[in-house]
Scaffold this active site. Structure first.
Site, PDB file in Angstrom:
ATOM      1  CG  ASP A 127      -8.256  11.844 -22.986  1.00 22.77           C
ATOM      2  OD1 ASP A 127      -7.261  11.109 -23.096  1.00 22.77           O
ATOM      3  OD2 ASP A 127      -9.378  11.421 -22.636  1.00 22.77           O
TER       4      ASP A 127
ATOM      5  CE  LYS B 125      -7.391   3.576 -24.861  1.00 25.27           C
ATOM      6  NZ  LYS B 125      -8.454   4.609 -24.902  1.00 25.27           N
TER       7      LYS B 125
ATOM      8  CD  GLU C 163      -4.811   5.308   0.559  1.00 24.00           C
ATOM      9  OE1 GLU C 163      -4.824   6.124   1.498  1.00 24.00           O
ATOM     10  OE2 GLU C 163      -5.728   4.512   0.338  1.00 24.00           O
TER      11      GLU C 163
ATOM     12  CB  THR D  42      -4.497   4.977 -21.858  1.00 21.44           C
ATOM     13  OG1 THR D  42      -4.108   5.063 -23.231  1.00 21.44           O
ATOM     14  CG2 THR D  42      -5.968   5.331 -21.723  1.00 21.44           C
TER      15      THR D  42
ATOM     16  NE  ARG E  55      -6.662  -2.692 -19.660  1.00 28.42           N
ATOM     17  CZ  ARG E  55      -6.855  -2.590 -20.972  1.00 28.42           C
ATOM     18  NH1 ARG E  55      -6.207  -3.355 -21.820  1.00 28.42           N
ATOM     19  NH2 ARG E  55      -7.713  -1.717 -21.449  1.00 28.42           N
TER      20      ARG E  55
ATOM     21  CE1 TYR F  20      -4.184   1.106  -0.403  1.00 27.09           C
ATOM     22  CE2 TYR F  20      -4.551  -1.015   0.656  1.00 27.09           C
ATOM     23  CZ  TYR F  20      -5.020   0.056  -0.092  1.00 27.09           C
ATOM     24  OH  TYR F  20      -6.305   0.062  -0.530  1.00 27.09           O
TER      25      TYR F  20
HETATM   26  C1  LIG Z   1      -9.433   4.909 -24.026  1.00 24.96           C
HETATM   27  C2  LIG Z   1      -9.708   6.306 -23.656  1.00 24.96           C
HETATM   28  C3  LIG Z   1      -9.933   6.669 -22.325  1.00 24.96           C
HETATM   29  C4  LIG Z   1     -10.175   5.658 -21.239  1.00 24.96           C
HETATM   30  O1  LIG Z   1      -9.146   4.834 -20.908  1.00 24.96           O
HETATM   31  P1  LIG Z   1      -9.383   3.638 -19.856  1.00 24.96           P
HETATM   32  O2  LIG Z   1      -8.006   3.202 -19.539  1.00 24.96           O
HETATM   33  O3  LIG Z   1     -10.206   2.622 -20.540  1.00 24.96           O
HETATM   34  O4  LIG Z   1     -10.089   4.209 -18.672  1.00 24.96           O
HETATM   35  C5  LIG Z   1     -10.054   8.008 -22.022  1.00 24.96           C
HETATM   36  N1  LIG Z   1      -9.973   8.943 -22.975  1.00 24.96           N
HETATM   37  C6  LIG Z   1      -9.799   8.634 -24.266  1.00 24.96           C
HETATM   38  C7  LIG Z   1      -9.718   9.719 -25.282  1.00 24.96           C
HETATM   39  C8  LIG Z   1      -9.658   7.305 -24.656  1.00 24.96           C
HETATM   40  O5  LIG Z   1      -9.513   7.008 -25.945  1.00 24.96           O
END
Ligand SMILES: *Cc1c(COP(=O)(O)O)cnc(C)c1O
Length: 481
Positions: free
Chosen positions: A244, A276, A69, A273, A282, A67
């Site tokens: 994002d 991707k 935090e 993320t 992840r 843990y």
């Molecule tokens: C995939 C995605 C997310 C979410 O990601 P998670 O790891 O599934 O929570 C947020 N914003 C955008 C633009 C995404 O393509």
């Protein structure tokens, strides 16, 4: 991956599966099967990739048991010295790779990263002036009556984001999402004629709506974004620009998106993320300009649960990989391959949203085949091609059935697919779509879900895919006994 690394990884996974099987053999079996499935299918899901064995192995350790935090050097638990090493290294790699002032590597996913960003912007921009009015330095000094007043002070909680059907994400203010509930939201779309972002229209909307937060970034927009322009708009209306980059972080890391297309210098807060196009475990991250760093740092425990130390370690490993020239070449290939894929479709008469791509994804408009996205996605899956259905702008079939299919190149590029392979992929997909007929409902009207794929097509496409897949193995040299 060198031969000797592959051999060592094979030994490691064999041993790991044996240990797992001694407790729950069905999980060992599902894990083994997943590798076979991933190896045997044409994975074109734009948000997926294949992380390296080094990244994957890093996640399977006792770092998970701790843990931690809080933040580096300031934990709510004792004995966090090794987690501190892990988290500082991941953050240092992230800062250096992206050229960011500050990196927060704790978010468990992209959505969690966005929640931290929202929290930090609210804390930074709304709460602080309101606190000053109440004569308090921080929230701990507030009385219950102060809190009541403070809630009344939270005047501007307006968020402007890209609409879902134009390619935005659920967390960018989509009404049913928490972001559409905690904020007064409005959405910008794309030009109906071209499918492209219209910056003048975005600016007009921003002037009228005066958002606190302007969100840029997307999940299904097949084009680059000019973040310098987005920042200019945000500055003009006094908004915070949140970018994002969940989908295209790998293209930023690999220096395919530079100058005005690099979000880091322009976004006050940039979220992503890590799994991707960045090809890590992840997870999520928040990169922030100095002004927001302290508020982002309060992500855990204000918004997030305890950090996943084993995943932060894997983020550090993935970011170390992303700093290499090899990764740069990979990122460029991802973009080049998307172009080849798009050209392959267009030369075979398939309509694409925006008539092309200049990032890692392609959005097919399958209404030209008389199909819904749902029918196209299912028929493709029957032939071993894994994609996902997706809305197109102003989608006549709504967000469930949709009229689009989204394809991305990051995963297959990791396997080594290049120009020839991606051209062949477009040929195979066109073969499936042009041989699929929409079904009818029991009442005899056109169905949005059922379909009929002509006999023999699935087998023919599977056989051709198998050749491509065999020639470009996933995790070459990794062999389970
Ligand atoms: C995939 C995605 C997310 C979410 O990601 P998670 O790891 O599934 O929570 C947020 N914003 C955008 C633009 C995404 O393509």
């Amino acid at each position: 991956m060198t031969d000797s690394v592959a051999a060592t990884a094979s030994t490691a996974y064999d041993a790991a599966l044996k240990v797992i099987a001694s407790v729950e053999p069905r999980i060992a079996e599902a894990t083994r099967r997943e590798l076979e499935d991933q190896r045997g299918s044409l994975k074109l899901i734009a948000s997926e990739n294949y992380a390296s064995p080094a990244v994957l192995l890093t996640m399977g350790t006792w770092l998970s048991d701790k843990y931690a935090e809080g933040t580096v050097g300031h934990r709510f638990y004792a004995g966090c010295q090794n987690v501190d090493t892990v988290e500082s290294l991941a953050a240092e790699h992230a800062r250096e790779l992206f050229g960011a002032d500050y990196a927060y590597v704790q978010p468990h996913s992209g959505i969690d990263a966005n929640l931290v960003a929202f929290w930090s912007i609210l804390a930074n921009r709304v709460e602080t002036p309101a606190l000053a009015k109440l004569g308090a330095k921080n929230v701990n000094e507030l009385t219950e009556a102060d809190w009541e007043t403070l809630r009344g002070e939270l005047g501007n909680q307006r968020l402007l984001g890209m609409s879902l059907d134009a390619g935005g994400h659920l967390t960018h203010g989509f009404r049913p999402n928490i972001s559409g509930k905690m904020f007064h939201q409005q959405q910008y779309g794309t030009d109906p004629a071209t499918g492209l972002l219209d910056y003048d229209a975005v600016a007009a909307k921003a002037r009228e709506f005066k958002p606190l937060i302007m969100v840029a970034g997307y999940s299904a927009y097949p084009r680059r974004v000019n973040f310098a322009k987005m920042r200019e708009i945000a500055d003009e209306v006094g908004a915070v620009l949140m970018v994002d980059m969940a989908h295209f972080a790998g293209l930023v890391a690999g220096k395919v998106f530079t100058g005005d297309e690099d979000p880091i210098p322009f976004g006050h807060v940039v979220t992503t993320t890590t799994h991707k196009s960045l090809r890590g475990p992840r997870g999520g991250m928040v990169l922030a300009q100095k002004e927001f760093a302290a508020d982002v740092d309060r992500g855990c425990p204000m918004v997030l649960g305890g950090p996943l130390s084993h995943v932060m370690a894997a983020k550090a490993v993935a970011l170390a990989e992303a700093r290499t020239d090899e990764f740069k070449a990979y990122a460029q290939n991802v973009a080049d391959n998307a172009k080849t894929l798009a050209d392959g479709f267009m030369s075979r008469g398939t309509k694409l949203v925006t008539d092309g791509t200049d990032n890692h994804l392609v959005l097919l408009d399958v209404s030209s085949y008389g199909l819904t996205g749902r029918q196209a996605e299912s028929a493709l899956l029957d032939a071993g091609v894994v994609t996902n259905r997706n809305s197109v702008p102003n989608d006549a079939n709504g967000a469930w059935y949709t009229s689009g299919v989204r394809l991305g190149t990051p995963a297959l590029t990791t396997r080594g697919f290049g120009k020839d392979e991606f051209d062949k992929v477009s040929e195979l997909i066109v073969d499936v779509l042009s041989n699929t007929q929409p079904g009818v409902t029991k009442a005899g009207s056109p169905s949005k879900a059922s379909y009929k794929l002509a006999d023999g097509v699935a087998d023919r496409v599977r056989a051709a895919s198998a050749e491509l897949l065999d020639a470009n193995p996933l995790y070459p040299g990794l062999q389970l006994s």
